[in-house]
Design an enzyme around this catalytic site. Sequence first.
Site, PDB file in Angstrom:
ATOM      1  N   HIS A   7       0.666  -1.251  -0.043  1.00  0.00           N
ATOM      2  CA  HIS A   7      -0.363  -0.321  -0.043  1.00  0.00           C
ATOM      3  C   HIS A   7       0.639   1.619   0.005  1.00  0.00           C
ATOM      4  CE1 HIS A   7       0.284   0.881   4.391  1.00  0.00           C
ATOM      5  NE2 HIS A   7       1.367  -0.825   4.804  1.00  0.00           N
ATOM      6  N   GLU A  36      -2.074  -7.287   7.285  1.00  0.00           N
ATOM      7  CA  GLU A  36      -0.258  -7.260   7.705  1.00  0.00           C
ATOM      8  C   GLU A  36      -0.283  -8.290   9.153  1.00  0.00           C
ATOM      9  OE1 GLU A  36       2.688  -6.982   8.083  1.00  0.00           O
ATOM     10  OE2 GLU A  36       2.727  -4.722   7.182  1.00  0.00           O
TER      11      GLU A  36
END
Length: 222
Positions: free
Chosen positions: A18, A93
Amino acid sequence: MTNIPNTGQSCRICLVRHGETAWNAEHRLQGHIDIPLNETGLAQAEATAKRLDETAQRFGALYCSDLQRTRQTAAAIVRRQGLTAVHDERLRERHYGFFQGLTYDEAEQRHPEFYRRFKSREVAFSFPECGESLAVFAERVHSALHDIARRHTGSSVLVVTHGGVLDIARRLATGEPLDTPRRFPIPNAALNWIAHRDGAWTLLAWADEAHLAGALDELPNA
């Protein structure tokens, strides 16, 4: 590398971390906390989408984690390529337990022994307060990537995800053990390519950031 050609029945996966967030800039552990992109991150997302367009990269599918920093990054590509983003929680994550929300320096100062175990990449170490071990984290990432590769044999797929996931993916493609120090970059919004063919993974290209200016790589195991 401007173009990664498809070969036979392989599945090529382009992994994108990202774009930048305020917490990236502060060297703060995000984990599962849902932090949006900052202005730099939004610009990086657009630059990545434009780069893929300019190099004529086309994808059969786009997957991303369900956290907004990946969804915002993927949205720029979706607009240009006409894809629908498939959200998969397995692409989140790593969960850092009670480290989440702390800077790396704060985590080291407040919890020196836990930080030592984290930085040494102790595979079985789980963070207190629902955190994951590297082994459990790697298992869910492997599961997601294998499922994507099986679904899209003979095609190219874009996966927008997180730095920790990219660390696991590169080790999967190269055979590097989980407990070795990270000696490769994982910049925000760079392009990283792996491929799956006949049950085996290979690394095609890594950390292509020609379209970016000074992308961060703030993770501690460099």
